[in-house]
Design an enzyme around this catalytic site. Structure first.
Site, PDB file in Angstrom:
ATOM      1  N   ARG A  62       4.889   0.075  -1.865  1.00  0.00           N
ATOM      2  CA  ARG A  62       3.982  -0.117  -0.726  1.00  0.00           C
ATOM      3  C   ARG A  62       3.951  -1.585  -0.336  1.00  0.00           C
ATOM      4  O   ARG A  62       4.059  -2.453  -1.199  1.00  0.00           O
ATOM      5  CB  ARG A  62       2.562   0.273  -1.121  1.00  0.00           C
ATOM      6  CG  ARG A  62       2.404   1.712  -1.432  1.00  0.00           C
ATOM      7  CD  ARG A  62       1.024   1.936  -2.036  1.00  0.00           C
ATOM      8  NE  ARG A  62       1.168   2.795  -3.204  1.00  0.00           N
ATOM      9  CZ  ARG A  62       0.180   3.062  -4.039  1.00  0.00           C
ATOM     10  NH1 ARG A  62      -1.013   2.522  -3.845  1.00  0.00           N
ATOM     11  NH2 ARG A  62       0.382   3.856  -5.063  1.00  0.00           N
ATOM     12  N   ASP A  64       1.040  -3.889   1.805  1.00  0.00           N
ATOM     13  CA  ASP A  64      -0.324  -3.752   2.313  1.00  0.00           C
ATOM     14  C   ASP A  64      -0.405  -3.932   3.824  1.00  0.00           C
ATOM     15  O   ASP A  64       0.528  -4.419   4.457  1.00  0.00           O
ATOM     16  CB  ASP A  64      -1.219  -4.839   1.706  1.00  0.00           C
ATOM     17  CG  ASP A  64      -1.541  -4.532   0.268  1.00  0.00           C
ATOM     18  OD1 ASP A  64      -1.345  -3.389  -0.151  1.00  0.00           O
ATOM     19  OD2 ASP A  64      -1.988  -5.473  -0.427  1.00  0.00           O
ATOM     20  N   ARG A 209      -0.381 -12.674  -3.676  1.00  0.00           N
ATOM     21  CA  ARG A 209      -1.428 -13.342  -2.896  1.00  0.00           C
ATOM     22  C   ARG A 209      -2.421 -14.057  -3.811  1.00  0.00           C
ATOM     23  O   ARG A 209      -2.947 -15.117  -3.467  1.00  0.00           O
ATOM     24  CB  ARG A 209      -2.119 -12.331  -1.984  1.00  0.00           C
ATOM     25  CG  ARG A 209      -1.171 -11.841  -0.882  1.00  0.00           C
ATOM     26  CD  ARG A 209      -1.581 -10.487  -0.321  1.00  0.00           C
ATOM     27  NE  ARG A 209      -2.906 -10.539   0.250  1.00  0.00           N
ATOM     28  CZ  ARG A 209      -3.551  -9.468   0.712  1.00  0.00           C
ATOM     29  NH1 ARG A 209      -2.984  -8.280   0.673  1.00  0.00           N
ATOM     30  NH2 ARG A 209      -4.750  -9.606   1.217  1.00  0.00           N
TER      31      ARG A 209
END
Lengths: 256, 256
Positions: A62, A64, A209
């Site tokens: 995935r 985001d 992040r």
């Protein structure tokens, strides 16, 4: 030249796609509940328009909401005999302008975008100048203060190797294991841009992040030298720096 | 550090702005009839919000609808004593997200963005790969076929120096003189991007987009070697290549 077609396996061919996208308009890669626009959803819709069958597209992982890709990989099985490069062109003709298929190729039946992946390369990009971006807005994280890149590079090296990255995992996610192996890390300055590139065998949710946010705290002098090693050892998210916004993040490459 | 404030001239200070913008949403630089969104209009509106006066902003020159800038220059006169860097921050707080003031500085009263300019540097960018752009859409011209860059570079060198560029001028525009001096020209490849950079003492309307279109015709083999020299000599727009779209064009710098 493409070897085409490969012998069919159970009458199905396995097609690998390499995909670029601007994640701004999307709720991420993966198809979710009703309504949310996703990259996977857009691809499956485009394939339906071309092949007239509901196909499931498997992504390498995935991304985001708001995260971009220059080399996301996905695969799907089809009994269509369309040549892969014709499929690439047909997909680019029907997909939204912010998704582009860079390559389509037939691969062996056992290729799986997620399970066959050996490593992934992500890049977090910071615009480091006094004024906010106009041209790159939505593609970079704007940070106007000066950063000690040499210190950030020394600290980033402590990420290399096999570690428990629990401290850099989103607090609301509990994955079964939090040990990952970081293979490469590089911090490069390209004029006003700072790129933090990380290659690993896998990433925890929000890991890059959180790492980028921690490196910025170090680079601006808020966290002392040695922080990365210390935070890794604490295995607790609350000691790491802030989670930076999705817009600076781009999936560059998936290695198989 | 800024020398601030300079002695006032007729009670007015002269402020120079360096501006980045994404031209996609705009009908160009210059304020036109009612309704059309322009960069100049957005700047004047933002200055009105901050300084509460209707000021006229003078640009170094117009950019067309869809053309971008990383270093457009403009100036205006004001009796406000606001420090230039505070003005930069205030402007960036009220301007639309696709316009950013990179620098604001006080300059001598006789500085004029247009008349004081010695040269300008523009860059035309081509995305040269099989698949259309997703991330850079609106910022590049997509050209999927292979180009002979070495030949394009040899031809581009024929643009250097003082020439009558009438052949590369928009057909519907008649400027008083069509002689310009090209000071530098460079064609660079950066992976999938080809940048055509041109510095000149001035540009005719559509000149760079026409030159880029002609260089592409040469690079793909449609126009023979020697075409640039021949077309310059013919002084007639219809012998040049196509006018490429505005989106690939960016004003990089104005030299004073």
């Amino acid at each position: 030249m493409e070897k085409y077609p490969l012998p069919l396996f159970n009458g199905m061919r396995n097609i690998k796609l390499t995909i670029e996208y601007d994640g701004r308009r999307y709720a991420g890669w993966q198809v979710q509940g009703k309504g949310a626009k996703t990259i996977q959803g857009a691809l499956e819709k485009a394939l339906y328009e071309i092949l007239h069958k509901k196909l499931k597209v498997i992504g390498s992982g995935r991304t985001d909401a708001g995260v971009h890709a220059k080399g996301q990989v996905a695969n799907f099985k089809t009994d269509s005999l369309i040549a892969p490069d014709r499929l690439r062109m047909a997909l680019n003709a029907v997909l939204p302008a912010d998704i582009s298929i860079l390559r389509a190729e037939e691969v062996s039946p056992d290729f799986h975008s997620r399970f066959s992946a050996k490593s992934k390369v992500y890049r977090y990009t910071i615009l480091n100048r006094p004024s906010r971006p106009a041209i790159l807005r939505g593609m970079v994280y704007f940070y106007p203060y000066s950063l000690d890149l040499a210190l950030m590079r020394r600290e980033a090296r402590c990420l290399l190797g096999r570690h428990d990255f629990r401290s850099f995992q989103a607090t609301d996610k509990k994955e079964r294991g939090s040990v990952r192996k970081v293979k490469k890390v590089a911090i490069l300055r390209d004029k006003e841009l700072i790129h933090i590139g990380i290659e690993a065998n896998g990433f925890l949710y929000n890991m890059i992040r959180n790492i980028a946010g921690t490196l910025i705290e170090i680079g601006r002098g808020k966290f002392p030298e040695g922080s990365i090693k210390r935070i890794l050892g604490l295995k607790n998210r609350r000691f790491a720096g802030p989670n930076l916004p999705a817009k600076g993040l781009c999936l560059l490459k998936v290695n198989y």
